[in-house]
Design a protein around this motif. Structure first.
Motif, PDB file in Angstrom:
ATOM      1  N   PRO A 124       0.818  -1.213   0.000  1.00 43.86           N
ATOM      2  CA  PRO A 124       0.000   0.000   0.000  1.00 43.86           C
ATOM      3  C   PRO A 124       0.846   1.256   0.000  1.00 43.86           C
ATOM      4  CG  PRO A 124      -0.105  -1.137   2.131  1.00 43.86           C
ATOM      5  CD  PRO A 124       0.587  -2.058   1.187  1.00 43.86           C
ATOM      6  N   ILE A 125       0.307   2.298  -0.649  1.00 37.09           N
ATOM      7  CA  ILE A 125       1.075   3.537  -0.804  1.00 37.09           C
ATOM      8  C   ILE A 125       0.461   4.685  -0.019  1.00 37.09           C
ATOM      9  CG2 ILE A 125       2.009   2.894  -3.053  1.00 37.09           C
ATOM     10  CD1 ILE A 125      -0.121   4.662  -4.360  1.00 37.09           C
ATOM     11  N   ASN A 126      -0.498   4.396   0.854  1.00 36.34           N
ATOM     12  CA  ASN A 126      -1.082   5.439   1.692  1.00 36.34           C
ATOM     13  C   ASN A 126      -1.474   4.854   3.043  1.00 36.34           C
ATOM     14  OD1 ASN A 126      -3.887   4.350   1.336  1.00 36.34           O
ATOM     15  ND2 ASN A 126      -3.517   4.989  -0.780  1.00 36.34           N
ATOM     16  N   PRO A 127      -1.616   5.700   4.066  1.00 36.63           N
ATOM     17  CA  PRO A 127      -1.948   5.200   5.406  1.00 36.63           C
ATOM     18  C   PRO A 127      -3.271   4.433   5.462  1.00 36.63           C
ATOM     19  CG  PRO A 127      -1.092   7.425   5.555  1.00 36.63           C
ATOM     20  CD  PRO A 127      -1.287   7.146   4.095  1.00 36.63           C
ATOM     21  N   TYR A 128      -4.248   4.818   4.651  1.00 41.54           N
ATOM     22  CA  TYR A 128      -5.505   4.061   4.621  1.00 41.54           C
ATOM     23  C   TYR A 128      -5.244   2.606   4.267  1.00 41.54           C
ATOM     24  CZ  TYR A 128      -9.825   2.143   2.724  1.00 41.54           C
ATOM     25  OH  TYR A 128     -10.883   1.323   2.429  1.00 41.54           O
ATOM     26  N   GLY A 129      -4.548   2.366   3.157  1.00 40.10           N
ATOM     27  CA  GLY A 129      -4.261   0.999   2.752  1.00 40.10           C
ATOM     28  C   GLY A 129      -3.404   0.259   3.761  1.00 40.10           C
ATOM     29  N   ARG A 130      -2.436   0.950   4.354  1.00 40.69           N
ATOM     30  CA  ARG A 130      -1.573   0.291   5.335  1.00 40.69           C
ATOM     31  C   ARG A 130      -2.342  -0.053   6.609  1.00 40.69           C
ATOM     32  NH1 ARG A 130       2.503   3.527   2.669  1.00 40.69           N
ATOM     33  NH2 ARG A 130       2.002   5.399   3.865  1.00 40.69           N
ATOM     34  N   SER A 131      -3.253   0.828   7.017  1.00 41.56           N
ATOM     35  CA  SER A 131      -4.028   0.556   8.233  1.00 41.56           C
ATOM     36  C   SER A 131      -4.958  -0.643   8.030  1.00 41.56           C
ATOM     37  CB  SER A 131      -4.829   1.794   8.657  1.00 41.56           C
ATOM     38  OG  SER A 131      -5.897   2.063   7.764  1.00 41.56           O
ATOM     39  N   LYS A 132      -5.487  -0.800   6.817  1.00 42.00           N
ATOM     40  CA  LYS A 132      -6.363  -1.942   6.531  1.00 42.00           C
ATOM     41  C   LYS A 132      -5.564  -3.232   6.370  1.00 42.00           C
ATOM     42  CE  LYS A 132     -10.438  -1.461   5.676  1.00 42.00           C
ATOM     43  NZ  LYS A 132     -11.645  -1.551   6.523  1.00 42.00           N
ATOM     44  N   LEU A 133      -4.380  -3.143   5.782  1.00 44.14           N
ATOM     45  CA  LEU A 133      -3.537  -4.322   5.668  1.00 44.14           C
ATOM     46  C   LEU A 133      -3.106  -4.801   7.045  1.00 44.14           C
ATOM     47  CD1 LEU A 133      -2.100  -6.357   3.881  1.00 44.14           C
ATOM     48  CD2 LEU A 133      -0.175  -4.754   3.697  1.00 44.14           C
ATOM     49  N   ALA A 134      -2.842  -3.864   7.951  1.00 39.87           N
ATOM     50  CA  ALA A 134      -2.498  -4.243   9.327  1.00 39.87           C
ATOM     51  C   ALA A 134      -3.657  -4.992   9.983  1.00 39.87           C
ATOM     52  CB  ALA A 134      -2.134  -2.998  10.133  1.00 39.87           C
ATOM     53  N   CYS A 135      -4.888  -4.596   9.668  1.00 38.03           N
ATOM     54  CA  CYS A 135      -6.062  -5.328  10.178  1.00 38.03           C
ATOM     55  C   CYS A 135      -6.078  -6.753   9.639  1.00 38.03           C
ATOM     56  CB  CYS A 135      -7.354  -4.619   9.767  1.00 38.03           C
ATOM     57  SG  CYS A 135      -7.587  -2.989  10.459  1.00 38.03           S
ATOM     58  N   GLU A 136      -5.768  -6.895   8.371  1.00 40.48           N
ATOM     59  CA  GLU A 136      -5.707  -8.239   7.786  1.00 40.48           C
ATOM     60  C   GLU A 136      -4.682  -9.096   8.522  1.00 40.48           C
ATOM     61  OE1 GLU A 136      -5.241  -8.658   3.626  1.00 40.48           O
ATOM     62  OE2 GLU A 136      -6.735  -7.147   3.080  1.00 40.48           O
ATOM     63  N   TRP A 137      -3.531  -8.515   8.800  1.00 39.29           N
ATOM     64  CA  TRP A 137      -2.491  -9.269   9.516  1.00 39.29           C
ATOM     65  C   TRP A 137      -2.982  -9.694  10.898  1.00 39.29           C
ATOM     66  CZ3 TRP A 137       1.806  -5.166   8.296  1.00 39.29           C
ATOM     67  CH2 TRP A 137       2.244  -5.334   6.975  1.00 39.29           C
ATOM     68  N   LEU A 138      -3.649  -8.782  11.597  1.00 36.50           N
ATOM     69  CA  LEU A 138      -4.194  -9.108  12.915  1.00 36.50           C
ATOM     70  C   LEU A 138      -5.138 -10.309  12.837  1.00 36.50           C
ATOM     71  CD1 LEU A 138      -5.051  -5.586  14.390  1.00 36.50           C
ATOM     72  CD2 LEU A 138      -3.446  -7.227  15.376  1.00 36.50           C
ATOM     73  N   ILE A 139      -6.052 -10.253  11.887  1.00 35.15           N
ATOM     74  CA  ILE A 139      -7.034 -11.324  11.753  1.00 35.15           C
ATOM     75  C   ILE A 139      -6.367 -12.642  11.405  1.00 35.15           C
ATOM     76  CG2 ILE A 139      -8.977 -12.133  10.337  1.00 35.15           C
ATOM     77  CD1 ILE A 139      -9.792  -9.123  10.102  1.00 35.15           C
ATOM     78  N   ARG A 140      -5.437 -12.604  10.483  1.00 31.22           N
ATOM     79  CA  ARG A 140      -4.793 -13.845  10.040  1.00 31.22           C
ATOM     80  C   ARG A 140      -3.907 -14.434  11.135  1.00 31.22           C
ATOM     81  NH1 ARG A 140      -3.203 -12.162   3.841  1.00 31.22           N
ATOM     82  NH2 ARG A 140      -2.652 -14.347   3.604  1.00 31.22           N
ATOM     83  N   ASP A 141      -3.192 -13.577  11.858  1.00 32.86           N
ATOM     84  CA  ASP A 141      -2.338 -14.075  12.940  1.00 32.86           C
ATOM     85  C   ASP A 141      -3.164 -14.670  14.072  1.00 32.86           C
ATOM     86  OD1 ASP A 141      -0.030 -13.434  11.625  1.00 32.86           O
ATOM     87  OD2 ASP A 141       0.316 -11.546  12.683  1.00 32.86           O
ATOM     88  N   TYR A 142      -4.273 -13.987  14.409  1.00 29.22           N
ATOM     89  CA  TYR A 142      -5.129 -14.513  15.466  1.00 29.22           C
ATOM     90  C   TYR A 142      -5.769 -15.843  15.042  1.00 29.22           C
ATOM     91  CZ  TYR A 142      -9.114 -15.093  18.564  1.00 29.22           C
ATOM     92  OH  TYR A 142     -10.037 -15.618  19.430  1.00 29.22           O
TER      93      TYR A 142
END
Length: 330
Positions: free
Chosen positions: A138-156
């Motif tokens: 991602p090239i903006n904070p919106y995309g990065r903040s949503k990708l971080a959510c994906e990581w949280l969900i997948r790791d959990y």
């Protein structure tokens, strides 16, 4: 059917369409929304609880009072330019609040979640169409903040029995053809809504942000998906999880792109209005071209879109906006 589901952000544009379809399908729906950008008037089925995901005590109380079989998580901030200007707010509202939600799911044993993600996680793709296996840069904070959510969900999920479907939206537009629902936010900034507003003389002009992109006409290209088809994808995802199937990350788009100029021209033709268009500089964080590779969602979920046509998207938006006496948001 007695499944009870929690829908965060269910008073918003996309969430409200999903809530309506869930209710029509027989689900018991609880909407949790702070109504900062959504409207209680948009909730046509289920119960509304006004609350914020940052209010962990309130959120935990909601989970303790209900036995949810699944959570559909829409609540988020979603403007790319705003995220560039206010990145901390975006990480707080999108990423930290998703963590709060997952903790509540963990505390009471909710084992199914459908997450509203975005094509912004792909950034500026090197190859078009973009598939689920494309690099996430991602090239903006919106995309990065949503990708971080994906990581949280997948790791959990790896550490628990949670199963998920992450849906990466492309550009959502349109309105419910029956005239019951549409975009209610007064200051919505999506191109089709802005262009339709301008055709209806609610705005004085449409701005094209950048005419020097490496595209055939110099303007950015996007894959537009009708909100009703996107809502249906969520019900298909819920059915998929209820069948006990494995977690998935899926694109939601049609696999066809339209430039900004092409969208403006279609709105002019369909509305019969030749409105003012101004060319200006690019906005920070905007990629040149993003088109979905979306075969996987049809193969796995049986998703079969009904409104796969730009003219239908524009026509339903125009019909909704014309039916509104004003664009109020309480």
């Amino acid at each position: 059917m007695n499944q009870k589901v929690l829908v965060t952000g269910g008073a918003g544009y996309i969430g409200s369409h999903v809530v309506r379809q869930l209710g029509e399908a027989g689900y018991d729906v609880v909407v949790y929304d702070n109504c900062s950008t959504g409207s209680p008037k948009a909730i046509l089925n289920g119960e509304l609880i006004v609350g914020d995901l940052k209010d962990v005590e309130c959120l935990c109380e909601v989970f303790s009072q209900h036995q949810f079989t699944a959570v559909l998580h829409f609540a988020a901030s979603l403007s790319v330019p705003e995220s560039v200007a206010h990145p901390l707010e975006y990480y707080a509202n999108n990423t930290c609040n998703t963590l709060n939600l997952l903790r509540c799911c963990h505390n009471v044993g909710v084992k199914q979640i459908i997450f509203s993600s975005t094509a912004a996680v792909y950034g500026q793709p090197e190859k078009i169409p973009v598939t689920e296996s494309s690099p996430t840069e991602p090239i903006n904070p919106y995309g990065r903040s949503k990708l971080a959510c994906e990581w949280l969900i997948r790791d959990y999920a790896k550490a628990s029995d949670l199963r998920y479907v992450i849906l990466r939206y492309f550009n959502v537009a349109g309105a419910e053809p029956g005239g019951r629902l549409g975009q209610m936010l007064k200051d919505a900034s999506h191109l089709i809504r802005v262009t339709c507003d301008t055709a209806l003389r609610r705005r004085t002009e449409v701005k094209i942000f950048g005419t020097d992109f490496p595209t055939p006409d110099g303007t950015a290209i996007r894959d537009y998906i009708h909100v009703e088809d996107l809502a249906a994808a969520h019900l298909d995802a819920l059915t998929y999880l209820e069948q006990g199937k494995e977690s998935q990350v899926l694109n939601c788009g049609y696999g066809k792109g339209y430039s900004v100029r092409e969208v403006i021209e279609r709105v002019k033709v369909i509305s019969g209005v030749d409105f003012r268009v101004i060319e200006t500089e690019r906005r920070a964080g905007d990629p040149a071209c993003v088109i979905a590779g979306a075969d996987k969602i049809g193969e796995l979920l049986g998703w079969n879109p009904k409104y796969n046509d730009l003219d239908q998207i524009v026509s339903t938006t125009l019909a909704w906006e014309m039916a509104q006496k004003d664009l109020m948001l309480n």
